[in-house]
Scaffold this active site. Structure first.
Site, mmCIF file in Angstrom:
data_model
loop_
_atom_site.group_PDB
_atom_site.id
_atom_site.type_symbol
_atom_site.label_atom_id
_atom_site.label_comp_id
_atom_site.label_asym_id
_atom_site.label_seq_id
_atom_site.Cartn_x
_atom_site.Cartn_y
_atom_site.Cartn_z
ATOM 1 N N PHE A 224 0.703 -1.166 -0.052
ATOM 2 C CA PHE A 224 0.076 0.009 -0.032
ATOM 3 C C PHE A 224 0.708 0.992 -0.052
ATOM 4 O O PHE A 224 0.648 2.219 -0.637
ATOM 5 C CB PHE A 224 -1.005 0.139 1.186
ATOM 6 C CG PHE A 224 -2.262 0.522 1.141
ATOM 7 C CD1 PHE A 224 -2.302 1.954 0.849
ATOM 8 C CD2 PHE A 224 -3.490 0.039 1.139
ATOM 9 C CE1 PHE A 224 -3.536 2.511 0.503
ATOM 10 C CE2 PHE A 224 -4.702 0.586 0.640
ATOM 11 C CZ PHE A 224 -4.899 1.875 0.673
ATOM 12 N N PHE B 54 -7.793 5.630 2.554
ATOM 13 C CA PHE B 54 -7.260 4.949 3.629
ATOM 14 C C PHE B 54 -7.729 3.441 3.930
ATOM 15 O O PHE B 54 -6.999 2.719 4.464
ATOM 16 C CB PHE B 54 -7.396 5.705 5.020
ATOM 17 C CG PHE B 54 -6.576 5.394 6.152
ATOM 18 C CD1 PHE B 54 -5.338 5.865 6.316
ATOM 19 C CD2 PHE B 54 -7.029 4.194 7.044
ATOM 20 C CE1 PHE B 54 -4.505 5.532 7.484
ATOM 21 C CE2 PHE B 54 -6.271 3.811 8.208
ATOM 22 C CZ PHE B 54 -5.008 4.408 8.370
#
Length: 343
Positions: A71, A174
C-alpha cells in the site's frame, strides 16, 4: 492521551516479520535491493501491522504486512505518477488492480510489480475465511482504487477538495473498511452481518480509522506540503476554510482527539454486546470472543498508528536531501514500469 490510555502491543512474530518483509519487497521488485537494505526496517511498515492485528496466525500477519508495504509503495507510485503526469501508466495500473481483485491468480506474473504484488497479497488473504468474506473485501477495495484515481485527477487539475468531500474521499483512500475486514480472519471467524452493521461496532470502527487517517494527515503535513500534495485534511482546511497553517494543525488535532473520545464510548457498547452474545452456547461464546478480538485490535490501532508516525523514517522530511522526493523512492523504477506498461 494515547500513551496513557492505549498501551502498545506487538505481535510476537514481529522480528521474523521484518525479515520476511525485506525478502518480499525484493522478490516483488517493489523497492530496489539497495533501498530495501537501507530503508525498509527504518520505515517501520511491519511495526505498524504487528501492532494492529494481535492474535493473527503468523501466515495471515505476514500477508497483511505485505499488503501494508504494498500500500505504501502504491501510494508512492501514485505520488510520482501524479507529479510527472504519467496518466497512461496510472490508468493501466488501476485497471490491473481492479482485475486482480476478481482473479488474483491470473495476475501473479503481471509485468507491473504493483499488480503482481497486489495479486500475491490478495490470493493469500482469500485463503482464510472463504467466498463471502473474499467478496466483501473486494467490494470494499474496488472503491479504494477509484478514490486514488480521483485523487490523481484532482492533482492533475489542481483541485483541493472541500473539507466534507475530502473526509469521505480519505475514508476510501485509507481503505477504512478493508482494514476493518481483516480483523475477522485475525479473530479466526467471520462476523455475521447484523454484528458488523451494529451501530456501536461501526462507530468504533470508524473512530479508529478516522483517527488513523487524520493522525497521518497531521504527521505527514510537512511532507505533503513539500511534495505539492493537495489531499490532506489540513490543506483542505487552509484552502477552503481560510485557516492559517497553525490553526489548521490545531483543528486536525482537535478532530483526532474527538476520535479517541468517540471510540471509548463505542467500545463500551460493543463489549456490552459481546456480553449478551456469550449466552452459554458454543456458538455464542465463539462469536463473543471473535467480537472482543475485533474491538481489542481496533483499540490497538491507536497506539500502533501513534508510535509508527513518531518512529518511521517516512515522515522525517527535514532529514531528506530533497524535501519533495523521498529517499526510499526510486524514480528509475517508476520509469522502467512506464516502459513495461507501453510494451
Amino acid at each position: 492521551m494515547i500513551e496513557r490510555q492505549f498501551p502498545r502491543s506487538l505481535h510476537p512474530y514481529w522480528p521474523k516479520l521484518q525479515e520476511k518483509s525485506r525478502t518480499w519487497l525484493r522478490e516483488m521488485r517493489l523497492m530496489p535491493p539497495d533501498k530495501v537494505e537501507r530503508y525498509a526496517d527504518s520505515l517501520c511498515y511491519t511495526d505498524l501491522v504487528a501492532g494492529y492485528y494481535i492474535g493473527a496466525p503468523d501466515e495471515l500477519l505476514t500477508a497483511i504486512a505485505d499488503l501494508s508495504s504494498w500500500f505504501f509503495a502504491w501510494d508512492d507510485r501514485h505520488d510520482r505518477d501524479s507529479v510527472h503526469g504519467r496518466a497512461g501508466q496510472w490508468r493501466r495500473l488501476c485497471r490491473g488492480l481492479h482485475d486482480t481483485l476478481d482473479d488474483p491468480q491470473r495476475h501473479l506474473t503481471h509485468a507491473d510489480p504493483l499488480v503482481a504484488g497486489f495479486a500475491d497479497c490478495v490470493l493469500r488473504l482469500y485463503s482464510f475465511l472463504g467466498p463471502s468474506w473474499n467478496a466483501r473485501f473486494a467490494r470494499h477495495f474496488h472503491p479504494v482504487i477509484d478514490a486514488y484515481d480521483q485523487e490523481f485527477r484532482n492533482r492533475r487539475s489542481r483541485t483541493v477538495p472541500p473539507v466534507d468531500t475530502y473526509i469521505e474521499l480519505r475514508r476510501l483512500t485509507f481503505a477504512h473498511w478493508a482494514w476493518i475486514d481483516l480483523l475477522e480472519p485475525t479473530a479466526r471467524r467471520e462476523l455475521p452481518r447484523h454484528i458488523r452493521k451494529h451501530p456501536a461496532y461501526r462507530r468504533a470502527a470508524l473512530a479508529t480509522q478516522d483517527f488513523s487517517a487524520w493522525y497521518n494527515d497531521l504527521c505527514s503535513l510537512p511532507k505533503e506540503l513539500a511534495g505539492d500534495e493537495l489531499h490532506n485534511l489540513g490543506i483542505s482546511l487552509i484552502h477552503h476554510e481560510g485557516l492559517t497553517l497553525e490553526e489548521a494543525v490545531r483543528e486536525v488535532h482537535r478532530r483526532v482527539v474527538g476520535c479517541v473520545t468517540e471510540f471509548l464510548r463505542a467500545e463500551e457498547e460493543v463489549l456490552v454486546l459481546a456480553g449478551k452474545l456469550a449466552d452459554g452456547t458454543r456458538n455464542g461464546e465463539e462469536l463473543a470472543d471473535a467480537l472482543k478480538s475485533c474491538v481489542f485490535n481496533m483499540r490497538n490501532w491507536f497506539s500502533s498508528v501513534y508510535w509508527f508516525h513518531h518512529e518511521s523514517g517516512r515522515y522525517r522530511v527535514d532529514s531528506w536531501d530533497d524535501r519533495s522526493m523521498p529517499p526510499y523512492v526510486s524514480e528509475e523504477i517508476m520509469a522502467e514500469n512506464e516502459l513495461v506498461g507501453e510494451e
